[in-house]
Design an enzyme around this catalytic site. Structure first.
Site, PDB file in Angstrom:
ATOM      1  N   THR A  85       0.806  -1.216   0.000  1.00 17.70           N
ATOM      2  CA  THR A  85       0.000   0.000   0.000  1.00 17.70           C
ATOM      3  C   THR A  85       0.841   1.268   0.000  1.00 17.70           C
ATOM      4  O   THR A  85       1.792   1.389   0.778  1.00 17.70           O
ATOM      5  CB  THR A  85      -0.937   0.011   1.226  1.00 17.70           C
ATOM      6  N   LYS A 105      -1.166  -1.004  -4.106  1.00 20.30           N
ATOM      7  CA  LYS A 105      -2.493  -0.476  -3.776  1.00 20.30           C
ATOM      8  C   LYS A 105      -2.337   0.985  -3.403  1.00 20.30           C
ATOM      9  O   LYS A 105      -1.552   1.332  -2.521  1.00 20.30           O
ATOM     10  CB  LYS A 105      -3.108  -1.269  -2.624  1.00 20.30           C
ATOM     11  N   LYS A 115      -3.874   4.548  -2.040  1.00 23.12           N
ATOM     12  CA  LYS A 115      -4.925   5.255  -1.327  1.00 23.12           C
ATOM     13  C   LYS A 115      -5.179   6.585  -2.038  1.00 23.12           C
ATOM     14  O   LYS A 115      -4.250   7.383  -2.251  1.00 23.12           O
ATOM     15  CB  LYS A 115      -4.513   5.499   0.122  1.00 23.12           C
ATOM     16  N   GLU A 126     -11.514   0.049  -5.349  1.00 26.56           N
ATOM     17  CA  GLU A 126     -12.087  -0.371  -4.068  1.00 26.56           C
ATOM     18  C   GLU A 126     -12.910   0.753  -3.453  1.00 26.56           C
ATOM     19  O   GLU A 126     -12.447   1.887  -3.343  1.00 26.56           O
ATOM     20  CB  GLU A 126     -10.949  -0.782  -3.123  1.00 26.56           C
ATOM     21  N   ASP A 184     -15.675  -2.698   0.226  1.00 21.40           N
ATOM     22  CA  ASP A 184     -14.943  -2.867   1.485  1.00 21.40           C
ATOM     23  C   ASP A 184     -15.853  -2.443   2.621  1.00 21.40           C
ATOM     24  O   ASP A 184     -16.441  -3.268   3.308  1.00 21.40           O
ATOM     25  CB  ASP A 184     -13.647  -2.072   1.475  1.00 21.40           C
ATOM     26  N   LYS A 243     -12.204  -8.929   5.442  1.00 23.10           N
ATOM     27  CA  LYS A 243     -11.263  -8.635   6.522  1.00 23.10           C
ATOM     28  C   LYS A 243     -11.785  -9.287   7.795  1.00 23.10           C
ATOM     29  O   LYS A 243     -12.973  -9.174   8.110  1.00 23.10           O
ATOM     30  CB  LYS A 243     -11.131  -7.126   6.744  1.00 23.10           C
TER      31      LYS A 243
END
Length: 328
Positions: free
Chosen positions: A124, A147, A149, A202, A225, A247
């Site tokens: 990330t 990934k 953000k 996402e 998510d 998760k």
């Protein structure tokens, strides 16, 4: 008699971890243990304010299960006794670990799964200005899956993805908006990101608004998510999202996570197995679920200044199953 202990721990993050909702410099985790006959099982969770969880309430919820545990509560009974969430995750995983130690068999075998193998995890990149994200991407350019953000959508997010693509031209990319976009931004951004080779978007919009995505034909698959927690509500996600992010802190532990995985496959939803920023103890049980995932995002320990000992073994972006000394 089985006994519970629980404590909060702080683990410094290397630098800061920033998403559209804010930044943090430490990972605050809660560790639960369940002990019996000289053996101890361990579980770790991350209380998340986004879901109304606090550290204090999580600790209290775990401690409140001591009488039932002393009376022989099983993992199946635990699912009924506690709502899904961080507290149940820590206790459920600690019970799995204890069961494995008592049986002298690995948790994957108790769960009826194949022997786990090493997997490639995403790495990330925190939300930052485009030039800073390009530098971070260049430093991670040899990792096969990044990934990103992102922020509030618009040209700034496009510039971020362009910058990361320039810094890491060969990496596969997942972008995570953390509910930051408006509905009208989704299709224009998806078209731009398809051009830039993004593999997955996402949680583009707030969970309360995700019906606006029903039936749209995004050129990049969409992943739920914050909209996807446990078994309840999964049917509604079909036709809105292509993927769900599983998760353990959301499902309330390994037990329901395995059921969620089976349900997702039955409903033709593809799966990413993700994590909060936490130590290897939190990642270890998730590795069992991740064996069947399309994408794996278990890089939490890689974002810390230091991990616990013993820890999972990471070789670049390859993460290996836990040894029994850690969990399971």
């Amino acid at each position: 008699m089985r006994e519970i202990t629980v404590e909060a721990q702080s683990w410094p993050i290397a630098g800061a971890f920033t998403i559209s909702r804010g930044a943090k410099t430490e990972a605050r985790v809660v560790v639960a243990t369940v002990s019996e006959d000289g053996l101890t099982g361990y579980g770790e969770c991350v209380p998340y304010a986004r879901y109304g969880e606090t550290e204090k309430d999580t600790i209290a919820a775990i401690k409140a299960q001591q009488p039932a545990l002393s009376d022989g509560m099983t993992r199946e009974a635990l699912q009924r006794a506690m709502p899904r969430g961080a507290a149940r995750n820590a206790l459920d995983c600690a019970m799995w670990d204890l069961e494995a130690k008592r049986a002298g068999r690995p948790a994957w075998e108790l769960a009826g799964l194949a022997k786990p193998r090493a997997l490639t995890t995403a790495y990330t990149l925190s939300l930052a200005a485009p030039d800073a994200m390009e530098v971070a991407a260049a430093a991670a350019a040899e990792r096969p899956l990044l990934k990103l953000k992102l922020g509030q959508g618009g040209d700034e997010d496009i510039a971020r993805v362009e910058a990361v693509r320039a810094g890491a031209p060969r990496a596969a990319l997942i972008v995570d908006a953390n509910e930051g976009w408006k509905a009208e931004d989704v299709m224009p951004l998806a078209r731009e990101f398809a051009r830039l080779g993004v593999s997955l978007i996402e949680q583009p919009v707030p969970a309360k608004d995700d019906e606006v995505l029903r039936g749209i034909e995004s050129p990049v698959p969409l992943c739920a998510d914050e909209s996807a927690h446990g078994l309840e509500g999964m049917k509604r996600l079909v036709g809105i999202y292509d993927f769900i992010n599983v998760k353990l802190d959301k499902t309330g532990g390994l037990t329901e996570a395995l059921s969620v995985m089976r349900c997702a496959k039955a409903r033709k939803l593809r799966v990413m197995v993700g994590c909060m920023v936490a130590t290897s103890l939190a990642m270890a049980p998730a590795m069992l679920v991740a064996q069947q995932a399309d994408y794996v995002d278990l890089d939490g320990p890689l974002l810390l200044a230091e991990d616990r000992t013993p820890a999972l073994r990471y070789e670049g972006s390859l993460v290996y199953p836990p040894e029994p000394e850690l969990w399971g």
